[in-house]
Design a protein around this motif. Structure first.
Motif, short mmCIF file in Angstrom:
data_model
loop_
_atom_site.label_atom_id
_atom_site.label_comp_id
_atom_site.label_asym_id
_atom_site.label_seq_id
_atom_site.Cartn_x
_atom_site.Cartn_y
_atom_site.Cartn_z
N ALA A 94 0.14 -8.04 -2.25
CA ALA A 94 -0.87 -7.05 -1.87
C ALA A 94 -0.34 -5.63 -2.03
O ALA A 94 -1.08 -4.73 -2.43
N LEU A 95 0.94 -5.42 -1.76
CA LEU A 95 1.54 -4.09 -1.89
C LEU A 95 1.60 -3.63 -3.35
O LEU A 95 1.68 -2.44 -3.62
N GLU A 131 -7.40 1.15 -6.75
CA GLU A 131 -8.64 1.25 -7.50
C GLU A 131 -9.70 0.33 -6.92
O GLU A 131 -9.38 -0.61 -6.19
N PRO A 132 -10.97 0.56 -7.26
CA PRO A 132 -12.03 -0.32 -6.77
C PRO A 132 -12.01 -1.67 -7.48
O PRO A 132 -11.57 -1.78 -8.63
N GLY A 133 -12.49 -2.66 -6.76
CA GLY A 133 -12.57 -3.98 -7.38
C GLY A 133 -13.03 -5.05 -6.42
O GLY A 133 -13.50 -4.78 -5.31
N VAL A 134 -12.86 -6.27 -6.86
CA VAL A 134 -13.25 -7.46 -6.11
C VAL A 134 -12.00 -8.31 -5.92
O VAL A 134 -11.17 -8.41 -6.82
N TYR A 135 -11.87 -8.91 -4.74
CA TYR A 135 -10.74 -9.81 -4.50
C TYR A 135 -11.26 -11.19 -4.12
O TYR A 135 -12.29 -11.33 -3.48
N LEU A 136 -10.55 -12.20 -4.59
CA LEU A 136 -10.95 -13.59 -4.39
C LEU A 136 -9.81 -14.31 -3.67
O LEU A 136 -8.73 -14.51 -4.25
N MET A 137 -10.02 -14.67 -2.42
CA MET A 137 -9.02 -15.38 -1.64
C MET A 137 -9.14 -16.88 -1.92
O MET A 137 -10.25 -17.42 -1.94
N ALA A 142 -13.89 -3.85 -2.57
CA ALA A 142 -13.20 -2.73 -1.94
C ALA A 142 -13.19 -1.53 -2.87
O ALA A 142 -13.10 -1.68 -4.08
N VAL A 143 -13.26 -0.36 -2.30
CA VAL A 143 -13.12 0.88 -3.05
C VAL A 143 -11.64 1.07 -3.40
O VAL A 143 -11.31 1.59 -4.45
N ASN A 144 -10.76 0.60 -2.52
CA ASN A 144 -9.31 0.70 -2.72
C ASN A 144 -8.73 -0.70 -2.47
O ASN A 144 -8.53 -1.10 -1.33
N LEU A 145 -8.47 -1.44 -3.54
CA LEU A 145 -8.01 -2.82 -3.42
C LEU A 145 -6.71 -2.94 -2.62
O LEU A 145 -6.59 -3.83 -1.76
N LYS A 146 -5.76 -2.09 -2.90
CA LYS A 146 -4.46 -2.19 -2.24
C LYS A 146 -4.61 -2.09 -0.73
O LYS A 146 -4.11 -2.95 0.01
N ASN A 147 -5.32 -1.08 -0.26
CA ASN A 147 -5.47 -0.90 1.18
C ASN A 147 -6.26 -2.03 1.82
O ASN A 147 -5.92 -2.50 2.91
N ARG A 148 -7.32 -2.46 1.17
CA ARG A 148 -8.18 -3.49 1.77
C ARG A 148 -7.48 -4.84 1.85
O ARG A 148 -7.45 -5.49 2.89
N VAL A 149 -6.90 -5.28 0.74
CA VAL A 149 -6.24 -6.60 0.74
C VAL A 149 -5.01 -6.58 1.63
O VAL A 149 -4.75 -7.54 2.37
#
Length: 73
Positions: free
Chosen positions: A10-11, A16-22, A35-42
């Motif tokens: 995650a770090l 950047e904006p995007g979609v994450y799939l757990m 998320a607008v900010n993938l790093k922070n959200r994930v």
């Protein structure tokens, strides 16, 4: 992956904006988020902080995750 490996992954995500799939251990997608900010959200999933019972249950099943970068306006 271990919790620490997921945290490290995650770090390394982009700010950047995007979609994450757990995904769970079998590779099945258990959650899709945006998320607008993938790093922070994930990364927020893998912090030692309080999570609602629903989110905590989902986190306990995460074995890996993928991302898709997106453009936004």
């Amino acid at each position: 992956m271990t919790f620490e490996e997921l945290k490290d992954k995650a770090l390394s995500l982009p700010l950047e904006p995007g979609v994450y799939l757990m995904q769970d251990k079998s590779g099945q997608i258990i959650y899709v988020g945006k998320a607008v900010n993938l790093k922070n959200r994930v990364r927020s999933y893998f912090r030692e902080t309080y999570h609602t019972p629903k989110v905590a249950a989902m986190i306990s099943h995460i074995h890996d995750f993928d991302i898709l970068l997106c453009e936004t306006n």
